[in-house]
Design an enzyme around this catalytic site. Sequence first.
Site, PDB file in Angstrom:
ATOM      1  N   GLU A  94      -9.178  -7.885  -5.329  1.00 49.26           N
ATOM      2  CA  GLU A  94      -9.044  -6.870  -4.285  1.00 49.26           C
ATOM      3  C   GLU A  94      -8.141  -5.746  -4.780  1.00 49.26           C
ATOM      4  O   GLU A  94      -7.432  -5.904  -5.772  1.00 49.26           O
ATOM      5  CB  GLU A  94      -8.453  -7.492  -3.015  1.00 49.26           C
ATOM      6  CG  GLU A  94      -7.064  -8.084  -3.209  1.00 49.26           C
ATOM      7  CD  GLU A  94      -6.477  -8.660  -1.924  1.00 49.26           C
ATOM      8  OE1 GLU A  94      -6.628  -8.012  -0.867  1.00 49.26           O
ATOM      9  OE2 GLU A  94      -5.856  -9.734  -1.999  1.00 49.26           O
ATOM     10  N   ASP A 139      -3.058 -19.397   4.487  1.00 51.34           N
ATOM     11  CA  ASP A 139      -2.614 -19.032   3.144  1.00 51.34           C
ATOM     12  C   ASP A 139      -1.391 -18.146   3.240  1.00 51.34           C
ATOM     13  O   ASP A 139      -1.167 -17.484   4.252  1.00 51.34           O
ATOM     14  CB  ASP A 139      -3.741 -18.341   2.356  1.00 51.34           C
ATOM     15  CG  ASP A 139      -4.157 -16.999   2.942  1.00 51.34           C
ATOM     16  OD1 ASP A 139      -3.570 -15.973   2.552  1.00 51.34           O
ATOM     17  OD2 ASP A 139      -5.072 -16.971   3.794  1.00 51.34           O
ATOM     18  N   ASP A 196      -8.207 -13.861  -7.037  1.00 50.61           N
ATOM     19  CA  ASP A 196      -8.064 -12.831  -5.999  1.00 50.61           C
ATOM     20  C   ASP A 196      -8.516 -11.474  -6.545  1.00 50.61           C
ATOM     21  O   ASP A 196      -7.828 -10.863  -7.368  1.00 50.61           O
ATOM     22  CB  ASP A 196      -6.593 -12.786  -5.564  1.00 50.61           C
ATOM     23  CG  ASP A 196      -6.372 -11.916  -4.335  1.00 50.61           C
ATOM     24  OD1 ASP A 196      -7.260 -11.101  -4.010  1.00 50.61           O
ATOM     25  OD2 ASP A 196      -5.312 -12.042  -3.708  1.00 50.61           O
TER      26      ASP A 196
END
Length: 210
Positions: free
Chosen positions: A111, A17, A109
């Site tokens: 985080e 990625d 995502d």
Amino acid sequence: AILFLLVCACLATKGLDFSVFQGTPSVTDLRCLKSNGFEFAIIQAQRSNGGFNDHIGPAVRNAQAAGFKYIDFYFFPSKAHSASSQVRNTVAKLKAAGLYHSQHQMWIDIENHALFFSSCSENVKFIKEIVKELETYWPGKVGMYTSEAQWSPIACNSKDFSHMQLWWPRYDGVGSLTHNWRSFGGWSRPAIKQYRGTTSICGTQIDEDV
């Protein structure tokens, strides 16, 4: 048991990625990665500030030209924008780039606690809104990218999303879905593991997955 783990690691499908910071890797770079055993790619679609990754269109085309058949995207939510506006804006731009296809899974995502709200209840509500919007407007599947270390402070280990596939970051350098795995957030196992962070290879930088 040791032999079994080694066999599983050898048979695992390698992937990679990258984000906006890698720009548009060339076809040559991506062919090099393909020849090094990488079979799938996950490319950032939305940045953490809500901005669109304008490199994604040419990056996908270069990856396809290099022989990558499996290409997914990831979406970093921004608390500075409503769930509906950011999802619809990013989906519209992906559609304009010719990337509105069901074969591309979208990974959310989750985080960096500093980029989210101060309370878990606000974050869970916000994430649910993002999921709902993506499931409504994105034609492909929707999954979650997070780790126990991120999910616990951001969502207080909420199990409300355990029905979704999990892309799990654990930088232990071992390309195995079971190595160092411990259940959290109601997930019994990951679908993908990001096992190595920023790695310089083939003229670019990637994270390594399996």
